[in-house]
Enzyme design. Structure first.
Site, PDB file in Angstrom:
ATOM      1  N   SER A  66       0.795  -1.234   0.000  1.00 47.88           N
ATOM      2  CA  SER A  66       0.000   0.000   0.000  1.00 47.88           C
ATOM      3  C   SER A  66       0.827   1.284   0.000  1.00 47.88           C
ATOM      4  O   SER A  66       0.255   2.363  -0.182  1.00 47.88           O
ATOM      5  CB  SER A  66      -0.932   0.016   1.202  1.00 47.88           C
ATOM      6  N   TYR A 191      -3.915  -2.452 -10.004  1.00 41.80           N
ATOM      7  CA  TYR A 191      -3.769  -2.339  -8.547  1.00 41.80           C
ATOM      8  C   TYR A 191      -2.795  -3.391  -8.001  1.00 41.80           C
ATOM      9  O   TYR A 191      -1.908  -3.085  -7.193  1.00 41.80           O
ATOM     10  CB  TYR A 191      -5.153  -2.476  -7.890  1.00 41.80           C
ATOM     11  N   VAL A 261       1.309  -3.791   3.765  1.00 39.44           N
ATOM     12  CA  VAL A 261       1.332  -5.105   4.426  1.00 39.44           C
ATOM     13  C   VAL A 261       2.597  -5.918   4.134  1.00 39.44           C
ATOM     14  O   VAL A 261       2.773  -7.000   4.687  1.00 39.44           O
ATOM     15  CB  VAL A 261       0.081  -5.970   4.123  1.00 39.44           C
TER      16      VAL A 261
HETATM   17  N1  GLN Z   1      -2.195  -5.496  -1.745  1.00 40.79           N
HETATM   18  C1  GLN Z   1      -2.723  -5.344  -0.433  1.00 40.79           C
HETATM   19  C2  GLN Z   1      -4.236  -5.541  -0.424  1.00 40.79           C
HETATM   20  O1  GLN Z   1      -4.874  -5.111  -1.323  1.00 40.79           O
HETATM   21  C3  GLN Z   1      -2.369  -3.988   0.063  1.00 40.79           C
HETATM   22  C4  GLN Z   1      -2.889  -3.715   1.446  1.00 40.79           C
HETATM   23  C5  GLN Z   1      -1.912  -3.003   2.321  1.00 40.79           C
HETATM   24  O2  GLN Z   1      -0.712  -2.939   2.062  1.00 40.79           O
HETATM   25  N2  GLN Z   1      -2.403  -2.482   3.423  1.00 40.79           N
HETATM   26  O3  GLN Z   1      -4.800  -6.117   0.447  1.00 40.79           O
END
Ligand code: GLN
Length: 307
Positions: A66, A191, A261
């Site tokens: 993210s 995304y 994450v």
């Molecule tokens: N790719 C992760 C998701 O869509 C990104 C979430 C994150 O880093 N908080 O769940």
């Protein structure tokens, strides 16, 4: 006043977080990320005058996840300016980053650009405004990190796609409110691509310096955003960048931050520096557990915060 001894402070923090590295859980809902060793810890500081300080695994690339949402927001704001706010809000959500509930109550208008729902709308805007969105995003991040080798990790993207049921649900739901123009697959593919970009702590501290420098990359002189837009992205990172822990972050750390994450967190101290940390195990809010503690120590030890 002389600058804090950043190197000594980073080395102290590396020692102090060691016990914390055993706590929390490495993200496993993206299977490919579950293999990353929880012992990893890196931290880097880059000052506006270009000095780099680092400790631990600060040169090892990890999955941005993210954190990439700051760059897609930068591209979207550059492309359509304040019109973006007709499609996504600017309030903290108080819910987890991948929550579905709020979206129905608020008619498909995501609360902010940093929760997944908001980032999917931002991805849609970037797809509409760039001829080649992936190339444009990659060039932007390579430009402001100064790392021409930086790239995506196709296995991470595929792994997330294979298990991305929640993001698919979010995208379908938003689409049902006519707040996506592109196909669900195109939005999700872009995304997952942005989330799979891999960067090190040093890359990310460098790569966020434009937000500490009123939107302008300090060494290339390239303006990614106006000073006004940079100010507003920092405000959004402070209020929404660490999801439903943003209040705790403002209280404990006291600077705008964006987490992912993959275990990375990047912070900005306007007009001074950017700081980044990586430790893969996450707390219940999905932010790096040791990384959050490290940033608290950093602003306490340096006495630097925006408050
Ligand atoms: N790719 C992760 C998701 O869509 C990104 C979430 C994150 O880093 N908080 O769940």
């Amino acid at each position: 006043v002389s600058a804090p001894d950043y190197q000594a402070i980073l080395d102290e923090i590396l020692d102090e977080v060691q016990l914390l590295l055993q706590q929390g859980d490495v993200a496993n809902y993206i299977p490919r990320l579950a293999h990353v060793p929880r012992e990893k810890f890196g931290m880097a500081v880059v000052t506006l005058d270009g000095q780099v300080f680092q400790t631990g695994d600060a040169r090892e690339p990890f999955s941005m996840q993210s954190i990439s949402k700051v760059y897609t927001l930068t591209l979207a704001l550059d492309a359509i300016g304040d019109k973006l706010w007709q499609r996504v809000g600017r309030e903290p959500s108080g819910n987890s980053f991948n929550s579905l509930v709020q979206l129905e109550l608020e008619n498909g208008l995501p609360r902010n650009p940093f929760i997944n729902a908001g980032a999917l709308v931002v991805a849609d805007v970037v797809l509409a405004s760039c001829a080649d969105s992936r190339a444009q995003l990659l060039a932007t991040i390579r430009g402001c990190t100064g790392n021409a080798q930086l790239r995506d990790d196709a296995e991470v993207a595929l792994s997330e796609k294979a298990h991305g049921f929640r993001n698919a649900a979010l995208a379908n739901f938003i689409r049902s409110f006519d707040n996506l123009d592109h196909s669900i697959d195109d939005v999700l593919d872009f995304y997952f691509y942005q989330c799979s970009l891999a960067a090190s702590c040093v890359d990310l501290a460098r790569g966020f310096l434009f937000l500490a420098n009123q939107g302008r990359c300090p060494w290339t002189g390239n303006a990614l955003l106006s000073p006004d837009q940079a100010k507003r992205i920092n405000a959004l990172m402070l209020t929404c960048g660490t999801y439903d822990a943003a209040g705790d972050f403002a209280y404990d750390v006291g600077i705008p931050c964006k987490s992912g994450v993959g275990g990375g967190i990047v912070g900005v101290i306007p007009n001074v520096l950017a700081v980044s940390v990586w430790s893969p195990a996450l707390n219940a809010k999905g932010n790096s557990l040791a990384g959050s503690a490290a940033l608290e120590r950093f602003t306490s030890k340096t006495g630097l915060s925006i408050f």
